[in-house]
Design a protein around this motif. Structure first.
Motif, short mmCIF file in Angstrom:
data_model
loop_
_atom_site.label_atom_id
_atom_site.label_comp_id
_atom_site.label_asym_id
_atom_site.label_seq_id
_atom_site.Cartn_x
_atom_site.Cartn_y
_atom_site.Cartn_z
N GLN A 26 -49.22 21.95 32.52
CA GLN A 26 -49.25 21.26 32.10
C GLN A 26 -51.26 21.12 32.42
O GLN A 26 -51.32 21.19 32.78
CB GLN A 26 -48.94 19.95 33.45
N PHE A 27 -51.51 19.67 31.26
CA PHE A 27 -53.08 20.02 31.37
C PHE A 27 -53.39 19.45 32.70
O PHE A 27 -54.23 19.73 33.25
CB PHE A 27 -53.06 19.14 29.86
N PHE A 28 -53.19 18.84 33.07
CA PHE A 28 -53.30 18.72 34.27
C PHE A 28 -52.31 18.30 35.45
O PHE A 28 -51.29 17.81 35.57
CB PHE A 28 -53.41 16.91 34.48
N THR A 29 -52.75 18.97 36.74
CA THR A 29 -52.17 19.52 37.84
C THR A 29 -52.55 19.09 38.82
O THR A 29 -53.88 18.92 38.60
CB THR A 29 -51.96 21.07 37.45
N ALA A 30 -51.47 18.79 39.94
CA ALA A 30 -52.22 18.25 41.67
C ALA A 30 -53.61 19.03 41.80
O ALA A 30 -54.26 19.17 42.35
CB ALA A 30 -51.56 18.43 42.51
N ARG A 31 -53.30 20.70 41.76
CA ARG A 31 -53.84 21.73 42.47
C ARG A 31 -53.89 23.29 41.89
O ARG A 31 -52.25 23.40 42.00
CB ARG A 31 -54.31 21.52 43.73
N ILE A 32 -54.49 23.49 41.48
CA ILE A 32 -54.98 25.08 41.27
C ILE A 32 -55.30 25.86 41.67
O ILE A 32 -56.70 25.44 41.31
CB ILE A 32 -54.68 25.26 39.44
N GLU A 33 -54.38 27.65 42.12
CA GLU A 33 -55.96 28.02 42.64
C GLU A 33 -56.24 29.39 41.39
O GLU A 33 -55.48 29.89 41.18
CB GLU A 33 -55.07 29.37 43.77
N ARG A 34 -57.70 29.64 41.12
CA ARG A 34 -57.70 29.84 39.77
C ARG A 34 -58.74 30.50 40.30
O ARG A 34 -60.02 31.22 40.97
CB ARG A 34 -57.84 28.94 38.80
N GLY A 35 -59.27 31.56 39.03
CA GLY A 35 -60.54 32.07 39.04
C GLY A 35 -60.12 33.98 38.95
O GLY A 35 -59.24 33.54 39.23
N GLU A 78 -52.35 29.63 31.34
CA GLU A 78 -52.43 28.95 30.63
C GLU A 78 -51.99 27.13 30.63
O GLU A 78 -51.07 26.49 31.15
CB GLU A 78 -51.68 29.28 29.11
N ARG A 79 -53.62 26.94 29.76
CA ARG A 79 -53.23 25.34 30.41
C ARG A 79 -52.58 24.42 28.93
O ARG A 79 -53.69 24.80 27.62
CB ARG A 79 -55.34 25.16 30.40
N ILE A 80 -52.01 24.34 28.83
CA ILE A 80 -50.70 23.39 27.75
C ILE A 80 -52.26 22.18 27.30
O ILE A 80 -52.72 21.46 28.29
CB ILE A 80 -49.45 22.50 27.71
N PRO A 81 -52.80 21.79 25.38
CA PRO A 81 -53.79 21.54 25.59
C PRO A 81 -53.06 19.85 25.73
O PRO A 81 -52.10 19.30 25.89
CB PRO A 81 -54.10 21.36 23.91
N TYR A 82 -54.48 18.94 25.89
CA TYR A 82 -54.26 17.23 25.98
C TYR A 82 -53.48 16.70 24.48
O TYR A 82 -53.16 16.12 24.53
CB TYR A 82 -55.50 16.81 26.39
N ALA A 83 -54.89 17.16 23.58
CA ALA A 83 -53.60 16.37 22.36
C ALA A 83 -53.15 16.27 22.02
O ALA A 83 -52.49 17.99 21.87
CB ALA A 83 -54.71 16.81 21.74
N VAL A 84 -52.14 15.41 21.31
CA VAL A 84 -50.92 16.25 20.42
C VAL A 84 -50.64 17.32 19.52
O VAL A 84 -49.57 17.57 20.28
CB VAL A 84 -50.09 14.78 19.99
N ALA A 85 -51.89 16.91 18.37
CA ALA A 85 -51.44 18.35 17.42
C ALA A 85 -51.02 19.47 18.48
O ALA A 85 -51.03 20.03 18.15
CB ALA A 85 -52.42 17.71 16.46
N GLN A 86 -52.86 19.49 18.80
CA GLN A 86 -52.79 21.38 19.42
C GLN A 86 -51.55 21.51 20.84
O GLN A 86 -51.92 22.73 20.26
CB GLN A 86 -54.34 21.01 20.05
N GLY A 87 -51.01 20.44 21.39
CA GLY A 87 -50.45 20.56 22.18
C GLY A 87 -48.89 21.02 22.04
O GLY A 87 -48.76 22.02 22.02
N ALA A 88 -48.74 19.94 20.57
CA ALA A 88 -47.70 21.00 19.98
C ALA A 88 -47.60 22.24 18.83
O ALA A 88 -46.73 23.25 19.57
CB ALA A 88 -47.45 19.80 18.47
N VAL A 89 -48.89 22.51 18.45
CA VAL A 89 -49.69 23.91 18.07
C VAL A 89 -48.80 25.43 19.04
O VAL A 89 -48.02 25.88 18.41
CB VAL A 89 -51.18 23.60 17.53
N PHE A 90 -49.43 24.85 20.57
CA PHE A 90 -49.65 25.47 21.45
C PHE A 90 -47.69 25.82 21.14
O PHE A 90 -47.78 27.44 22.33
CB PHE A 90 -49.85 25.24 22.79
#
Length: 515
Positions: free
Chosen positions: A231-240, A247-259
């Motif tokens: 999801q666009f917001f997560t509690a904690r991710i180990e990354r790098g 991959e991060r699902i986009p926040y904005a509705v239109a971009q999230g739906a396209v993704f």
């Protein structure tokens, strides 16, 4: 031993050994009990800092902290960050002072319905009835908070139960929380979906975005060709570098739906299907495309590591190496500040195993995609949407992991909610770099004004969005609370300030001037 001493002794016996406190008159006996050398007490100058810091502590420690809040109004001041903690499944034990029973009948000025305030955002609420029962009340509170996913427990402490004799406290040993295994038939069905070759996205959350669960998810992706996201917001991710990329699902509705429109299957791990953060005129609430099938691999209270172990077994992928993110060496940027150059500065300067707390809102939405190949780090987001979470959570995270640099990215509007965090960081000598993105406005609200179909903001609407009359002097603000600060207005200036701050032992602030 009085009731307050019994409470503190029981907390530490049950593994809760830090208290973020903002005490008042009713909590003086609890304050005295905090002299217990096994309990670390941290003064916060606002209750929202107490509750946010407890959230940050849990996200890095996976064990609850306690807070001390002054009666109903103190609890009310802390509720916004309790809301954020609840949405992040962070465990917390709130101790809320109360008048003695004999005094309450006279309706003194601070009388309030504490249970009524606490219950909507607490999983468990209890009022201590006597000093002799406090030990057992505390054991129950910690046990409830420690359930999986993390819970909010609130114990109300009337003054007389704190000062009266509690007798000899006898409490059981702490019991480790048990996480359930998912149903085997469900795992087999999802394995069949992944074997089909139809486009699938596994959406991970909570414990699934780190550790062994994340590594196993990388094996599944490598072996089946499915994609991994959050999801666009997560509690904690180990990354790098060296971690399994998500991959991060986009926040904005239109971009999230396209993704999401290219996926036939969405497979959820400790989360639900993607939902728009707000409702908008003529826009959907659910982001998936019509015909997309949602499958639950692992429920919120189930063990995602076991779930992925079962799935890897069902798919015969035990010998498959996980997909891992390669290190991307980012050259220090120069020139104007914009989301891309800010991201490059962050990617180049972020130290090994930093903790990155993001509440940068407008700026940060475009930043994280450019930092996938940075040095290994943990990313923490705001799950609940109540702003003012960033600097308190960074404070708690830094106390939990004092050997790591915590970097807090926050917008100027959000920072003003809980800026008192800087004082606690200075007092405790915490290794926190706070980056304030100062555009002198609630820039996110300008975008939301248009998204809601409200047209172009007029002068009065703009007056409710701009925060430039007067302009906040962030460096002076930080200095007043004992935190050294610097203002930068270029990408190279931001990079250099970040490098310098990472070499400090205590807190620092960087004001990023955006024009």
């Amino acid at each position: 031993m009085n009731g307050a001493e019994s409470l503190v002794t029981t907390l530490v016996d049950q593994g809760v050994d830090i208290c973020f406190a903002n005490p008042g008159t009713s909590e003086m006996h609890f304050l005295s009990a905090l002299e217990n050398p096994r309990m670390k007490s941290v003064l916060c100058l606002y209750e929202g800092v107490c509750t946010g810091a407890a959230d940050g502590w849990y996200r890095m420690k996976d064990k609850p902290a306690s807070t001390l809040l002054h009666l109903g109004p103190g609890l009310a001041n802390g509720l916004s960050n309790i809301h954020n903690a609840k949405r992040a499944s962070s465990a917390m034990v709130n101790i809320v002072g109360e008048h003695s029973a004999s005094h309450l009948k006279y309706d003194p000025p601070l009388t309030s319905d504490i249970e009524g305030l606490a219950r909507p955002l607490s999983h468990w609420v209890r009022r201590a009835e006597s000093s002799t029962s406090i030990a057992w009340d505390t054991v129950t509170a910690v046990a409830k908070a420690s359930e999986y996913p993390g819970q909010i427990a609130t114990l109300i402490l009337p003054g007389d139960t704190a000062w009266k004799d509690a007798g000899q406290a006898i409490t059981p040993a702490p019991v480790a929380p048990v996480r359930k295994a998912p149903d085997g038939a469900r795992i087999d069905a999802i394995a069949q979906v992944l074997r089909s070759g139809e486009p699938a996205l596994i959406i991970l959350a909570n414990k699934g975005t780190r550790g062994r669960a994340l590594e196993l998810a990388g094996q599944v992706a490598a072996g089946t060709g499915c994609r991994l996201g959050t999801q666009f917001f997560t509690a904690r991710i180990e990354r790098g570098a060296g971690r399994v990329p998500l991959e991060r699902i986009p926040y904005a509705v239109a971009q999230g739906a396209v993704f999401l429109q290219g996926f036939k299957h969405l497979i959820t791990v400790e989360t639900k299907e993607p939902v728009a953060f707000f409702s908008y005129p003529d826009k959907p609430s659910l982001l998936k495309a019509p015909g997309t099938i949602v499958h639950e691999l692992c429920a919120a209270d189930e063990d995602s590591t076991i779930a992925f172990e079962m799935l890897v077994d069902a798919l015969g992928l035990g010998a498959t190496a996980p997909i891992l993110q390669q290190r991307i060496e980012t050259a220090p940027p120069s020139g104007a500040l914009n989301p891309q150059s800010i991201a490059y500065a962050l990617a180049a300067a972020l130290p090994d195993h930093a903790i990155l707390v993001d509440e940068s809102l407008t700026t940060g939405r475009e930043t994280m995609g450019y930092t996938m190949g940075a040095r290994p780090h943990d990313l923490i987001n705001n799950m609940g949407g109540s702003i003012g979470y960033g600097t308190p959570v960074a404070t708690g995270a830094a106390l939990a992991c004092p050997d790591r640099r915590t970097v807090c990215m926050v917008g100027d509007g959000s920072a003003m909610y809980t800026i008192q965090s800087l004082w606690t960081q200075a007092r405790e000598g915490l290794p926190v770099t706070t980056i304030i993105f100062a555009n002198n406005q609630y820039a996110i609200l300008k975008a939301e004004y248009a998204n809601m179909g409200a047209g172009t903001p007029g002068p009065q609407a703009m007056a409710m969005i701009d925060i430039d009359r007067p302009t906040i002097d962030w460096v002076a603000m930080a200095k007043s609370m004992g935190v050294p600060g610097v203002q930068v207005d270029s990408a190279e200036g931001l990079y250099q300030a970040m490098v310098r701050s990472a070499q400090e032992t205590g807190p620092s602030l960087i004001e990023v001037k955006l024009y």
